[in-house]
Design an enzyme around this catalytic site. Sequence first.
Site, PDB file in Angstrom:
ATOM      1  N   HIS A  16       0.836  -1.204   0.000  1.00 37.67           N
ATOM      2  CA  HIS A  16       0.000   0.000   0.000  1.00 37.67           C
ATOM      3  C   HIS A  16       0.872   1.257   0.000  1.00 37.67           C
ATOM      4  O   HIS A  16       0.582   2.214  -0.725  1.00 37.67           O
ATOM      5  CB  HIS A  16      -0.932   0.003   1.211  1.00 37.67           C
ATOM      6  CG  HIS A  16      -1.718   1.258   1.366  1.00 37.67           C
ATOM      7  ND1 HIS A  16      -2.691   1.648   0.470  1.00 37.67           N
ATOM      8  CD2 HIS A  16      -1.649   2.240   2.305  1.00 37.67           C
ATOM      9  CE1 HIS A  16      -3.200   2.807   0.850  1.00 37.67           C
ATOM     10  NE2 HIS A  16      -2.579   3.185   1.956  1.00 37.67           N
ATOM     11  N   GLN A  65       3.850   1.676  -1.202  1.00 37.22           N
ATOM     12  CA  GLN A  65       4.473   1.863  -2.511  1.00 37.22           C
ATOM     13  C   GLN A  65       3.460   2.412  -3.515  1.00 37.22           C
ATOM     14  O   GLN A  65       3.776   3.313  -4.300  1.00 37.22           O
ATOM     15  CB  GLN A  65       5.059   0.542  -3.012  1.00 37.22           C
ATOM     16  CG  GLN A  65       6.198   0.014  -2.166  1.00 37.22           C
ATOM     17  CD  GLN A  65       7.341   0.993  -2.066  1.00 37.22           C
ATOM     18  OE1 GLN A  65       7.978   1.319  -3.060  1.00 37.22           O
ATOM     19  NE2 GLN A  65       7.603   1.492  -0.876  1.00 37.22           N
ATOM     20  N   HIS A 120       0.821   4.147  -2.747  1.00 38.11           N
ATOM     21  CA  HIS A 120       0.516   5.512  -2.318  1.00 38.11           C
ATOM     22  C   HIS A 120       1.609   6.478  -2.783  1.00 38.11           C
ATOM     23  O   HIS A 120       1.307   7.578  -3.265  1.00 38.11           O
ATOM     24  CB  HIS A 120       0.375   5.533  -0.797  1.00 38.11           C
ATOM     25  CG  HIS A 120      -0.304   6.733  -0.252  1.00 38.11           C
ATOM     26  ND1 HIS A 120      -1.578   7.119  -0.614  1.00 38.11           N
ATOM     27  CD2 HIS A 120       0.117   7.661   0.639  1.00 38.11           C
ATOM     28  CE1 HIS A 120      -1.902   8.220   0.038  1.00 38.11           C
ATOM     29  NE2 HIS A 120      -0.890   8.572   0.799  1.00 38.11           N
TER      30      HIS A 120
END
Length: 102
Positions: free
Chosen positions: A76, A78, A80
């Site tokens: 998540h 990465q 984001h």
Amino acid sequence: MEQITEVAFQIILYAGNGKSSAMEAIQEAKEANFEEADRLIVEAGEELGKAHKYQTKLLQQEASGETSPVNVMLIHSQDHLMTSMTVRDLAVEIIEIYRTRQ
């Protein structure tokens, strides 16, 4: 695993800050406040740079043979970060569109 989760949270924090600054910059440009828009874009870049340092640390560890467990939080973070970097890049272009319309 705990260290990876902590790094993931740092990436999410700084990426989120960068994305927020980029979105604020667009709103400032929309109101023709280009000096503030430019300042916010710089701020976005600084925040994303902090997130990228955490990401680079993980990559360097991996390259040196230190494997890290992959968890959903890391994935998540990465996602984001990459999304936030794209928002910043697009914000720069949107600001220029507003600037040339003045």
